[in-house]
Design a protein around this motif. Structure first.
Motif, PDB file in Angstrom:
ATOM      1  N   UNK A  99       0.827  -1.211   0.000  1.00  0.00           N
ATOM      2  CA  UNK A  99       0.000   0.000   0.000  1.00  0.00           C
ATOM      3  C   UNK A  99       0.859   1.257   0.000  1.00  0.00           C
ATOM      4  N   UNK A 100       2.070   1.164   0.531  1.00  0.00           N
ATOM      5  CA  UNK A 100       2.990   2.309   0.512  1.00  0.00           C
ATOM      6  C   UNK A 100       3.657   2.461  -0.852  1.00  0.00           C
ATOM      7  N   UNK A 105      -0.665   5.102   0.057  1.00  0.00           N
ATOM      8  CA  UNK A 105      -1.749   5.360   0.996  1.00  0.00           C
ATOM      9  C   UNK A 105      -1.271   5.914   2.344  1.00  0.00           C
ATOM     10  N   UNK A 106      -0.018   5.744   2.671  1.00  0.00           N
ATOM     11  CA  UNK A 106       0.469   6.279   3.947  1.00  0.00           C
ATOM     12  C   UNK A 106       1.198   7.601   3.686  1.00  0.00           C
ATOM     13  N   UNK A 107       1.620   8.230   4.752  1.00  0.00           N
ATOM     14  CA  UNK A 107       2.304   9.519   4.637  1.00  0.00           C
ATOM     15  C   UNK A 107       3.811   9.362   4.474  1.00  0.00           C
ATOM     16  N   UNK A 108       4.283   8.168   4.237  1.00  0.00           N
ATOM     17  CA  UNK A 108       5.724   7.928   4.160  1.00  0.00           C
ATOM     18  C   UNK A 108       6.303   8.454   2.860  1.00  0.00           C
ATOM     19  N   UNK A 189       3.260   8.576  11.440  1.00  0.00           N
ATOM     20  CA  UNK A 189       2.990   7.246  10.886  1.00  0.00           C
ATOM     21  C   UNK A 189       1.554   6.780  11.137  1.00  0.00           C
ATOM     22  N   UNK A 190       0.664   7.681  11.528  1.00  0.00           N
ATOM     23  CA  UNK A 190      -0.728   7.289  11.811  1.00  0.00           C
ATOM     24  C   UNK A 190      -1.488   7.028  10.517  1.00  0.00           C
TER      25      UNK A 190
END
Length: 190
Positions: A99-100, A105-108, A189-190
């Protein structure tokens, strides 16, 4: 506005910046002219800190300094130790999933601010795992071997209780993996 100040203007500024309790002390001293007034006379006298009313003193009266005054890891810094420092490398590692990578989809992002782990690779030629002594604190890593010593101040605080170390025999490299502790990771990382 004038670029120079008169003696009376400097004295008025000094009285504004001096606390009320010390005004009596200044009035007792006779004014001797502009040459006796210096920048050091403005404000409270040296040694007095109006915000801190009581100085810190160690609990034990025989102690010279408190434990908080000594930086972490300073007990390992020995300039008289003839052992050489090994080559090392610090690598930051992220835990990413599909997903990353594919969906974002994450903030990474690829920066070190989004990394969770710190991997320290230390090259130790002619060393055996049994000869190594490794000590990890929150901000310091200490490694001792018969021919090498390393005292490394870490760039980020780490979880010193839950780390992993493995010795790669083929390359004579010690890999230490530590989880970083940062203040705002729960937000990032939420």
């Amino acid at each position: 506005m004038a670029s120079t100040f008169s003696f009376s203007q400097l004295q008025a500024l000094s009285q504004l910046l001096t606390p009320a309790q010390e005004e009596d002390e200044l009035e007792e001293q006779p004014a001797q002219g502009a040459c006796s007034l210096e920048p050091g006379h403005i404000g409270p006298p040296k040694g007095s800190n109006p915000t801190d009313s009581s100085p810190k003193q160690p609990a034990d009266t025989k102690m010279i300094w408190a434990e908080d005054d000594v930086p972490e890891g300073s007990e390992f810094e020995d300039i008289w130790d003839p052992r050489q420092q090994p080559e090392y490398e610090i690598v930051f590692r992220q835990r990413v999933g599909t997903e990353d990578v594919f969906l974002g989809m994450s903030r990474k992002d690829p920066s070190t601010a989004c990394c969770e782990d710190m991997v320290i690779k230390i090259k130790l030629p002619d060393c055996k795992p049994a000869d190594l002594s490794l000590d990890i604190k929150e901000r310091f890593l200490a490694l001792r071997a018969p021919h090498y010593k390393l005292g490394l101040h870490l760039p980020h605080p780490v979880d010193s209780k839950n780390g992993k170390a493995r010795f790669v025999s083929n390359t004579h490299t010690l890999e230490v993996t530590l989880t970083m502790k940062r203040e705002f990771d729960f937000i990032n990382f939420a």
